[in-house]
Motif scaffolding. Sequence first.
Motif, mmCIF file in Angstrom:
data_model
loop_
_atom_site.group_PDB
_atom_site.id
_atom_site.type_symbol
_atom_site.label_atom_id
_atom_site.label_comp_id
_atom_site.label_asym_id
_atom_site.label_seq_id
_atom_site.Cartn_x
_atom_site.Cartn_y
_atom_site.Cartn_z
ATOM 1 N N TRP A 1 0.817 -1.212 0.000
ATOM 2 C CA TRP A 1 0.000 0.000 0.000
ATOM 3 C C TRP A 1 0.857 1.271 0.000
ATOM 4 O O TRP A 1 0.398 2.324 0.422
ATOM 5 C CB TRP A 1 -0.949 0.064 1.197
ATOM 6 C CG TRP A 1 -1.925 -1.055 1.335
ATOM 7 C CD1 TRP A 1 -1.880 -2.069 2.228
ATOM 8 C CD2 TRP A 1 -3.119 -1.272 0.555
ATOM 9 N NE1 TRP A 1 -2.957 -2.910 2.073
ATOM 10 C CE2 TRP A 1 -3.734 -2.434 1.048
ATOM 11 C CE3 TRP A 1 -3.717 -0.592 -0.500
ATOM 12 C CZ2 TRP A 1 -4.915 -2.954 0.528
ATOM 13 C CZ3 TRP A 1 -4.903 -1.107 -1.018
ATOM 14 C CH2 TRP A 1 -5.494 -2.258 -0.520
ATOM 15 N N THR A 2 2.097 1.198 -0.505
ATOM 16 C CA THR A 2 3.008 2.339 -0.408
ATOM 17 C C THR A 2 3.011 3.206 -1.662
ATOM 18 O O THR A 2 2.858 4.429 -1.576
ATOM 19 C CB THR A 2 4.441 1.859 -0.115
ATOM 20 O OG1 THR A 2 4.460 1.185 1.149
ATOM 21 C CG2 THR A 2 5.421 3.024 -0.073
ATOM 22 N N VAL A 3 3.217 2.619 -2.823
ATOM 23 C CA VAL A 3 3.387 3.381 -4.061
ATOM 24 C C VAL A 3 2.107 3.306 -4.882
ATOM 25 O O VAL A 3 1.774 2.254 -5.422
ATOM 26 C CB VAL A 3 4.578 2.855 -4.887
ATOM 27 C CG1 VAL A 3 4.727 3.669 -6.167
ATOM 28 C CG2 VAL A 3 5.859 2.903 -4.069
ATOM 29 N N PRO A 4 1.382 4.398 -4.981
ATOM 30 C CA PRO A 4 0.101 4.344 -5.690
ATOM 31 C C PRO A 4 0.249 4.592 -7.181
ATOM 32 O O PRO A 4 1.275 5.090 -7.657
ATOM 33 C CB PRO A 4 -0.682 5.489 -5.044
ATOM 34 C CG PRO A 4 0.376 6.511 -4.736
ATOM 35 C CD PRO A 4 1.607 5.712 -4.354
ATOM 36 N N HIS A 5 -0.790 4.217 -7.911
ATOM 37 C CA HIS A 5 -1.028 4.788 -9.232
ATOM 38 C C HIS A 5 -1.848 6.035 -8.943
ATOM 39 O O HIS A 5 -2.882 5.963 -8.303
ATOM 40 C CB HIS A 5 -1.789 3.798 -10.108
ATOM 41 C CG HIS A 5 -1.962 4.273 -11.505
ATOM 42 N ND1 HIS A 5 -0.917 4.722 -12.273
ATOM 43 C CD2 HIS A 5 -3.056 4.386 -12.283
ATOM 44 C CE1 HIS A 5 -1.368 5.074 -13.462
ATOM 45 N NE2 HIS A 5 -2.662 4.886 -13.484
ATOM 46 N N PHE A 6 -1.382 7.182 -9.399
ATOM 47 C CA PHE A 6 -1.763 8.452 -8.775
ATOM 48 C C PHE A 6 -3.094 9.049 -9.251
ATOM 49 O O PHE A 6 -3.368 10.205 -8.955
ATOM 50 C CB PHE A 6 -0.639 9.469 -8.975
ATOM 51 C CG PHE A 6 0.605 9.145 -8.197
ATOM 52 C CD1 PHE A 6 0.759 9.568 -6.891
ATOM 53 C CD2 PHE A 6 1.619 8.402 -8.768
ATOM 54 C CE1 PHE A 6 1.902 9.271 -6.171
ATOM 55 C CE2 PHE A 6 2.768 8.099 -8.056
ATOM 56 C CZ PHE A 6 2.915 8.534 -6.756
ATOM 57 N N GLU A 7 -3.885 8.312 -9.975
ATOM 58 C CA GLU A 7 -5.230 8.815 -10.291
ATOM 59 C C GLU A 7 -6.055 8.915 -9.008
ATOM 60 O O GLU A 7 -5.918 8.088 -8.102
ATOM 61 C CB GLU A 7 -5.966 7.851 -11.226
ATOM 62 C CG GLU A 7 -5.340 7.662 -12.575
ATOM 63 C CD GLU A 7 -5.915 6.440 -13.267
ATOM 64 O OE1 GLU A 7 -6.330 6.584 -14.412
ATOM 65 O OE2 GLU A 7 -5.940 5.371 -12.665
ATOM 66 N N LYS A 8 -6.916 9.899 -8.953
ATOM 67 C CA LYS A 8 -7.920 9.973 -7.897
ATOM 68 C C LYS A 8 -9.288 9.959 -8.554
ATOM 69 O O LYS A 8 -9.607 10.824 -9.373
ATOM 70 C CB LYS A 8 -7.762 11.252 -7.063
ATOM 71 C CG LYS A 8 -6.639 11.215 -6.046
ATOM 72 C CD LYS A 8 -6.673 12.464 -5.172
ATOM 73 C CE LYS A 8 -5.617 12.426 -4.090
ATOM 74 N NZ LYS A 8 -5.664 13.647 -3.249
ATOM 75 N N MET A 9 -10.086 8.955 -8.189
ATOM 76 C CA MET A 9 -11.398 8.768 -8.794
ATOM 77 C C MET A 9 -12.489 9.100 -7.779
ATOM 78 O O MET A 9 -12.400 8.740 -6.601
ATOM 79 C CB MET A 9 -11.563 7.323 -9.271
ATOM 80 C CG MET A 9 -10.384 6.780 -10.079
ATOM 81 S SD MET A 9 -10.019 7.732 -11.572
ATOM 82 C CE MET A 9 -11.518 7.481 -12.519
ATOM 83 N N LEU A 10 -13.541 9.740 -8.252
ATOM 84 C CA LEU A 10 -14.649 10.092 -7.378
ATOM 85 C C LEU A 10 -15.269 8.844 -6.760
ATOM 86 O O LEU A 10 -15.581 8.821 -5.562
ATOM 87 C CB LEU A 10 -15.696 10.889 -8.160
ATOM 88 C CG LEU A 10 -16.924 11.334 -7.369
ATOM 89 C CD1 LEU A 10 -16.544 12.299 -6.254
ATOM 90 C CD2 LEU A 10 -17.955 11.991 -8.305
#
Length: 721
Positions: free
Chosen positions: A296-305
Amino acid sequence: MLRRCLVLFTLVVSCHRSPPPDRSAATLQPTAGSSTRTPEQIRRQGNHLIGAGSAYLQAHAHNPVEWYPWGAEALALAVKLDRPIFLSIGYVSCHWCHVMESEVFEHDDVAIFLNEHFISIKVDREERPDLDAAYMSAVEAMTDGGGWPMTVFLTPTGRPFFGGTYFPHDDFLRVIQSVADRFRSERDAVESQGAVLYQRIAASLPSNPQPGLQGPELRAIAKAAVRNVDPQWGGFAGRMKFPTPIRWRFLLHAYRKWADPELAAALRKTLDAMANGGLHDQIGGGFFRYTTEPTWTVPHFEKMLYDNAQLAALYLEAAVALDEPRYREVGEDTLDFLLRQMQLTSGGFGASFDADSAGTEGATYLWTPAQLRAVAADADGAVLATLLGVTEAGNFERESVPTWHAAVSLSAADLTHARQVWQRWRWKLLEARQARPQPAFDQKLVTAWNGLTISALALGYRTSADVRYRDAAERAASATWTNNRQPAGDLARTSNGGRAGEAAILDDYADLALALLDLFEATGDSRQLERSVALATEAVQRFASPAGAWFLTSRVDQQPLGRRVEVFDHVEPSGNSAMLSLLGRLATATGGSAFAASQRAALLAYSATLRERGLEMAGWLDAALVLAGPCYEIVVAGDHSVAQTQALDAVWSRLLAPWITGVVTPSQGAPAELERLLPAASEKRARLGTAVAYVCATGSCKLPTSDATRLRADALAGWTH
């Protein structure tokens, strides 16, 4: 046989890797009707996506490819010119979609070949999830995988015969040359392959109905799911980690039913890990889409509603069920992020934030120790670096995604001090981050996703009594109803700047109707209940499948691969699982026997599939769990100025249970309009100025009570939490 044929074609394409393709000329002769414009002219003048409402389509409107939107013009042209269709499906916040655009679709050699030999169609998957679902099934059948950007080649009549996802420039050029050559030289085989694949992925039908799932089976499925939980980091074990809130919602409700300590431990492990990790934007609030590794450290940086709405609701309910104030903080912080960053001027909520900023994935969100010290000075900056795991080596591209993983190893005194420093500097860190290049914000208003958000805000209001959440929910409901409701009464899937888009799918009707029901329960506004009932009634009529459950698309829509029944829950609840929840709750609230019959028929029709696929249909499991009962209607009658009403209302506001529907009404009883919509409210009044709670189940009621403890016990009878 189908799999062998499709894989063989994949190998033929992928083996042509040497020598490099000739970029100076196409290998085939141009077909009749090829574009007469040069790539430079198309760049300057724009292709057929000019004027599209979708931000994703607009982003491709000046590619040198002669893109068309999906529609009658492009489909008719493919038939007229007898050309294969190149279908590319993506969405505006997709990192690899941007990469493929710059590496492939902006290049003249690719554009020239596509324009001469294909009809090229661009689709925004968020505006046309029906097309995305159908053709993703084809790609998965051909490749055993899928993703975006989706690359599919179709016959002129729209049947897929080859597909994949992202291709780099040279590979893509080889692919389109091979596909065009095969389409001309082996036309019968291509058409046959498309026909076989069409039969394979056409609308799915349920197995023979079986008895519905009861408590013991549902508990066994929940227990089995726990065995697949990562024992160290939580979440479901895998190379990447997705939050999958609908699965954890079912497991949370299973815990509330049976108080199983294994379920509680898995929930706590996962909720803590997600909240403390890089999936959670520690500084700005909200959650990213998934992480590319298992900690849970490195995200794929999209933020979805849709992710943030569902996760906010999950944390808020978990705070109550697990008696964990920290989860309430996470839930409210996520709602605050939505209000601060994603709410539109209309009151609705935009769709997503891009993964990229300044041409680099995640650049906005990364930190170095020096950057922290520049904001918070040396001493506090060092404390923040320790707390947030920001190091010189970094955890992503030599910079750091902030996490709270390190907090678990701090002593109590050090953690208390670190929290104080954090509270002092968090908003200054966000202010400094806001001065960086920001990711693009897709402002389209998606009906279903706004429904999920309204539900989360209504829940936030019930748990906190913070009127900001109530007001935001009401504004979003008004904006969605105004902008996405057509004059004839049907819904649009999206709107952009008030301009309505394509026809809504099942998910839009179900999620918005659920949201309006949640808003009614939070506010007592009977107009929201009336709209919820209307949408549910329309959905049953428009989408019902004769085999059980509901089609993804309306009966008036023409689908190239047939109307589909989508039963599996992914990152969002399927429209079918949302319908099951909606109809069950409305049947309890309104006494609507038709709603109850529709829900039971769907669960029975797909009971065999549900037993086989389990957690892949988590929303169905949740509906079956609630249907197993008992389900309650609660009416609290009394004026808010009365102390007993405040006490009863406080209990009601924290029950947050999917097996409970109800409302708070005035002392003198519910207004006539509300009594018409909600028969359970009829004749329910306060007594001698004392507030009274009425708890009823399927026609039988418990003794009215003015005692908050008694209300809680009655409402949880048959459930443990």
